[in-house]
Design an enzyme around this catalytic site. Structure first.
Site, mmCIF file in Angstrom:
data_model
loop_
_atom_site.group_PDB
_atom_site.id
_atom_site.type_symbol
_atom_site.label_atom_id
_atom_site.label_comp_id
_atom_site.label_asym_id
_atom_site.label_seq_id
_atom_site.Cartn_x
_atom_site.Cartn_y
_atom_site.Cartn_z
ATOM 1 N N ALA A 1 31.799 -24.190 -11.521
ATOM 2 C CA ALA A 1 32.407 -22.948 -12.007
ATOM 3 C C ALA A 1 31.440 -22.056 -12.764
ATOM 4 C CB ALA A 1 33.580 -23.285 -12.916
ATOM 5 N N THR A 2 30.297 -22.621 -13.173
ATOM 6 C CA THR A 2 29.366 -21.801 -13.941
ATOM 7 C C THR A 2 28.114 -21.493 -13.119
ATOM 8 O OG1 THR A 2 28.475 -23.827 -14.879
ATOM 9 C CG2 THR A 2 30.143 -22.681 -16.172
ATOM 10 N N LEU B 1 26.989 -18.858 -7.341
ATOM 11 C CA LEU B 1 27.970 -18.364 -6.372
ATOM 12 C C LEU B 1 29.294 -18.032 -7.069
ATOM 13 C CD1 LEU B 1 28.295 -17.947 -3.295
ATOM 14 C CD2 LEU B 1 29.399 -20.177 -3.222
ATOM 15 N N TYR C 1 28.686 -34.001 -3.000
ATOM 16 C CA TYR C 1 29.937 -33.990 -2.237
ATOM 17 C C TYR C 1 30.681 -35.326 -2.253
ATOM 18 C CZ TYR C 1 29.367 -29.426 0.028
ATOM 19 O OH TYR C 1 29.274 -28.103 0.282
ATOM 20 N N GLU D 1 16.734 -9.230 5.519
ATOM 21 C CA GLU D 1 16.878 -9.171 4.061
ATOM 22 C C GLU D 1 15.595 -8.668 3.420
ATOM 23 O OE1 GLU D 1 19.586 -12.299 2.289
ATOM 24 O OE2 GLU D 1 18.357 -13.461 3.663
ATOM 25 N N ASP E 1 19.137 -22.030 7.331
ATOM 26 C CA ASP E 1 19.850 -21.264 6.309
ATOM 27 C C ASP E 1 20.744 -20.182 6.925
ATOM 28 O OD1 ASP E 1 20.505 -20.446 3.705
ATOM 29 O OD2 ASP E 1 18.977 -18.887 3.721
ATOM 30 N N HIS F 1 25.431 -18.529 10.287
ATOM 31 C CA HIS F 1 25.952 -17.167 10.389
ATOM 32 C C HIS F 1 25.722 -16.561 11.775
ATOM 33 C CE1 HIS F 1 26.227 -17.790 6.197
ATOM 34 N NE2 HIS F 1 25.053 -17.322 5.833
ATOM 35 N N ARG G 1 24.588 -6.186 18.057
ATOM 36 C CA ARG G 1 24.474 -4.972 18.875
ATOM 37 C C ARG G 1 24.476 -5.356 20.344
ATOM 38 N NH1 ARG G 1 18.898 -2.056 19.975
ATOM 39 N NH2 ARG G 1 19.604 -0.107 20.874
ATOM 40 N N TRP H 1 8.523 -29.881 46.295
ATOM 41 C CA TRP H 1 8.739 -31.325 46.214
ATOM 42 C C TRP H 1 8.325 -31.808 44.832
ATOM 43 C CZ3 TRP H 1 10.651 -33.651 50.663
ATOM 44 C CH2 TRP H 1 10.606 -32.881 51.835
HETATM 45 C C1 BG6 Z 1 23.379 -17.198 2.593
HETATM 46 C C2 BG6 Z 1 21.944 -17.662 2.645
HETATM 47 O O1 BG6 Z 1 24.170 -18.019 3.382
HETATM 48 O O2 BG6 Z 1 23.464 -15.865 3.057
HETATM 49 C C3 BG6 Z 1 21.044 -16.725 1.866
HETATM 50 O O3 BG6 Z 1 21.858 -18.963 2.102
HETATM 51 C C4 BG6 Z 1 21.254 -15.294 2.283
HETATM 52 O O4 BG6 Z 1 19.691 -17.093 2.020
HETATM 53 C C5 BG6 Z 1 22.737 -14.953 2.264
HETATM 54 O O5 BG6 Z 1 20.539 -14.474 1.387
HETATM 55 C C6 BG6 Z 1 22.986 -13.561 2.779
HETATM 56 O O6 BG6 Z 1 24.324 -13.230 2.615
HETATM 57 P P1 BG6 Z 1 24.797 -11.735 2.416
HETATM 58 O O7 BG6 Z 1 26.271 -11.848 2.269
HETATM 59 O O8 BG6 Z 1 24.099 -11.224 1.204
HETATM 60 O O9 BG6 Z 1 24.359 -10.996 3.639
#
Ligand code: BG6
Length: 791
Positions: free
Chosen positions: A33-34, A37, A149, A243, A262, A267, A370, A617
């Site tokens: 919680a702290t 994220l 976990y 990024e 990652d 994603h 795209r 062949w």
């Molecule tokens: C996370 C990755 O899943 O997504 C990060 O661990 C990345 O490295 C992030 O920066 C990007 O997410 P967003 O929502 O900022 O595009």
């Protein structure tokens, strides 16, 4: 303390519920919680959930948990809660009131020991009794590192499950493993504590509004897209997440994962599946969507080392050394940038490149999927008359714009010359700043839609979890399919040095890449400084193709690229000549890694090759099904056959898999192949046989100290290899020596020793099978690169 909380709950409830009937109580426990994220997204998401749902049937309590001692934890959590904000259109007094209620419903728990979990359970139960509340369910959000976990899961399972009739939902954050095996182990462990339906694995990109819109958009625009969504119309698909930030401050995580694990494995792969999967009849059926996703995974062509380019921003290694206290000599191989070329081998997408790309320290922050359509029109009127909505000669594209970039908000863009899309009323048409150009066209050339209300991905996902909607989460099967796809590439890249890039705008075109016939490569050469050391003054350009003799036969030697090009040209010349004289060309090819570059060269640069008259062949084959990635036929298929037009009847794989078993003597596969050769190849004399040479002196699948196939009448034999898979089928030495021409391709420094050795040995095929290669009336030519020949 809990009494105060109960009172607060009742007050808040009365305030919110008004006349509605109470359906039960929901406890939400945020573990970690702290942490970052939680501070950045989760508390705000929970607050939003409270604003949306309080008064609609359930009462709530929020429990922040961490390992920190109660007093300090409480303070840290209070800090995290300070910055909660309300929607823009809410009156400040209202906002303050709701915030206050939310804070009163939230409390901190230290969760370290089994007793702590028991105490939490008691707390939750104690809140319910005095208010006479029925428990509806509990949500445990794991915002903790994955090593924690198992412990947490065990404790929840043994002491924090709600009573009968109430549900349990556990929310898990990536990383879900490191590769296929570790993901499987973690999944098995979690399954020993939770049911599949209790687990919600988060991929926050599935909560992004533009991503969540992909399937509904495809569904709502079926009519327009039906004819377009396929290989005949789509030129390529780009799935991109760029990024500007780097990995500073999180190198301990990043060093273990890198950009592919990652971002691409989760994603970008999820987006790929949403774009490329067959559209189920009902896109709201979770089972049907999952089934179609899994089918898509099965259709993905396996990735090779050459399917990817990788880079690393220059400051990364230094950041790792500093943050992880590594020696000055430490250099990381972790990629912070990757471009990957994916192919979907099904009828819809055959041949369409899907490019996945992501990187840190790039020039802009932007994400999108795209779809660029082919332009097959020819416009007669001059360009000044091309109107955006009508001209088929203007670019045609459809973009799911995830956010940031020049537009700054999520959007769906459809070129006006495609069709006018239909979107739900929660999306509105936008115009954007004047003069804005996106993907090479002015924004005005698109129908552009953005969400009426922009929402953060986590608040959307929390709402789905609360409502028990599983469609935006990753199931175990989905997760393992994705790791199954990525793991071979990750393994093959493990020792690859990524291209270094300076970061930001300075990257220039250094990371630009190109693709052709299944391969990706950087467009620019790596600018490198070659410092000639003592005795190493020779540079690649100092050498031309060298001609000499090796074991009394002609030798062609060059740097590997030139060598492959020379060999490919020689093969083409032999083929053209054979077809001119005999109407056909019989070519027997070896498997393994050396010929891959040759196959690719033949596939991409030899347009005059008489493929329609060529019979292919196999020199040898592993006793595995022909669909197995280990099979030589698969290599041939992936790197050559699928790119050229050889008539099916001219392709002759070895019959290693008959009657559903592999290389069984009683199936007479070797004899079958021999008969096919005798029938189709005049005098059983191939026009050209391409061989390799193993580090133990083997060639084809004829191994030292194994007499099979070295002499005698048999044209094709079953042999045993010292390495796996042991069983092989091979052309025999007598058959090879009947060929009109034999080319032996030897590449790489690893072959240096055997090359030296074999140059000195006489005719001794039992010890060195390669020494037995000497066509009776044909020609033998050695092709060796400098690494193998000069070391
Ligand atoms: C996370 C990755 O899943 O997504 C990060 O661990 C990345 O490295 C992030 O920066 C990007 O997410 P967003 O929502 O900022 O595009």
């Amino acid at each position: 303390m809990w009494k105060m909380l109960t009172v607060a709950m009742c007050v808040a409830l009365l305030g919110c519920l008004q006349a509605q009937e109470l359906q039960g109580h929901v406890s939400i426990i945020l573990l970690g919680a702290t942490g970052d994220l939680a501070k950045k997204y989760l508390w705000q998401g929970l607050f939003q959930l409270y604003l949306d749902e309080a008064g609609r049937g359930h009462s709530f309590s929020f429990h922040g948990a961490a390992l920190t001692a109660p007093k300090q934890g409480q303070e840290l959590m209070a800090k995290a809660l300070e910055s909660l904000s309300c929607p823009k259109d809410m009156e400040p007094s209202h906002c303050a009131e709701h915030k206050d209620q939310f804070l009163q419903l939230s409390r901190y728990h230290q969760l370290k020991t089994a007793e702590d979990y028991q105490a939490l359970n008691k707390d939750i139960e104690a809140q319910l009794q005095p208010a006479g509340l029925r428990e509806a369910g509990r949500i445990f959000y794991f915002s903790v590192p994955p090593f924690a976990y198992a412990d947490i899961a065990r404790n929840i399972n043994s002491s924090c499950r709600p009573g009968p009739g109430a549900w349990l939902r556990v929310v898990l954050e990536k990383p879900f493993g490191h590769d296929h095996l570790s993901a499987q182990q973690l999944a098995t462990e979690l399954r020993s504590f939770f049911q599949e339906e209790e687990m919600y694995r988060v991929d926050h990109y599935l909560g992004k509004q533009a991503v969540a819109q992909i399937l509904p958009f495809r569904d709502q625009n079926r009519k327009a897209l039906d004819g377009l969504w396929n290989r005949h119309h789509v030129e390529r698909v780009e799935i991109i997440m760029k990024e500007t930030v780097d990995a500073e401050g999180r190198t301990s995580f990043y060093e273990e994962y890198g950009v592919i694990r990652d971002v691409l494995q989760n994603h970008l792969t999820e987006i790929l599946t949403l774009v490329a999967m067959e559209l189920p009849h009902s896109v709201s059926s979770v089972e049907a969507v999952l089934r179609h996703k899994l089918r898509l995974f099965q259709a993905l062509r396996g990735l090779q080392r050459a399917s990817a380019v990788v880079g690393q921003y220059q400051a990364y290694s230094e950041q790792v050394r500093r943050e992880l206290q590594k020696l000055d000599s430490f250099h990381s191989l972790t990629p912070t940038f990757a471009g990957v070329l994916v192919h979907v081998d099904n009828l819809r997408w055959e041949g369409v490149p899907f490019i996945l790309m992501s990187g840190k320290a790039l020039d802009e922050r932007v994400g999108y999927a795209r779809i660029l359509f082919k332009n097959q029109a020819c416009c007669v009127q001059s360009e000044k008359h091309w109107a955006a909505a009508q001209s088929q000669c203007l670019p045609r594209q459809l973009v799911f714009y995830i956010g940031h970039g020049d537009l700054g908000s999520p959007a769906v863009l459809v070129s006006r010359n495609l069709f006018r899309p239909s979107l739900p009323s929660s999306w509105k048409e936008v115009e954007g700043p004047p003069g804005l150009r996106l993907f090479g066209s002015p924004l005005s050339s698109y129908y552009a839609y953005s969400p009426v209300q922009e929402r953060d991905a986590y608040s959307i996902l929390l709402s789905h979890i609360y409502h028990g909607r599983k469609d935006s989460f990753i199931t175990t099967e989905n997760l393992l399919a994705s790791w199954g796809f990525w793991t071979p590439l990750l393994e093959s890249l493990a020792h690859t040095a990524p291209r270094l890039y300076p970061g930001g705008a300075e990257n220039g075109h250094l990371l630009d890449f190109e693709f052709s016939s299944g391969q990706l490569f950087f467009s620019q050469q790596q600018p490198e400084q070659l410092v000639p050391g003592p005795g190493s003054a020779s540079m690649p350009s100092d050498f031309q193709v060298l001609r000499a003799k090796y074991r009394e036969s002609p030798l062609v030697s060059a740097w590997s690229e030139e060598l492959i090009s020379k060999l490919a040209t020689d093969i083409e010349a032999t083929a053209v000549q054979a077809v001119r004289h005999f109407g056909q060309f019989h070519l027997a090819l070896s498997g393994g890694s050396s010929p891959v570059a040759l196959f690719q060269q033949l596939a991409t640069a030899h347009y005059g090759f008489p493929w329609a008259h060529t019979h292919l062949w196999l020199v040898d084959e592993r006793c595995v099904p022909l669909s197995d990635p280990e099979s030589n036929f698969q290599g041939l298929q992936a790197h050559l056959l699928q790119h050229v037009r050889v008539p099916y009847l001219n392709i002759h794989p070895m019959p290693v898999h008959l009657q559903q078993r592999l290389c069984a003597e009683e199936d007479h596969g070797a004899q079958l192949y021999a008969r096919e050769i005798s029938t189709l190849v005049a005098n059983s004399s191939f026009d050209l046989v391409l061989l390799g040479m193993g580090t133990d002196g083997h060639t084809a699948s004829l191994f030292p100290q194994s007499p099979t196939g070295l002499d005698g009448e048999q044209l094709v034999v079953l042999t045993t290899s010292p390495s796996q898979p042991h069983r092989r089928m091979s052309l025999s030495l007598p058959l090879i020596n009947r060929a009109k021409k034999v080319a032996v391709l030897v590449m790489g420094r690893m072959k240096r020793e055997i090359t030296m050795l074999v140059s000195r040995v006489g005719h001794d095929p039992k010890k060195w099978p390669i020494s037995g290669v000497l066509p009776h009336s044909g020609q033998l030519v050695w092709y060796m690169d400098y690494d193998a020949f000069l070391g």
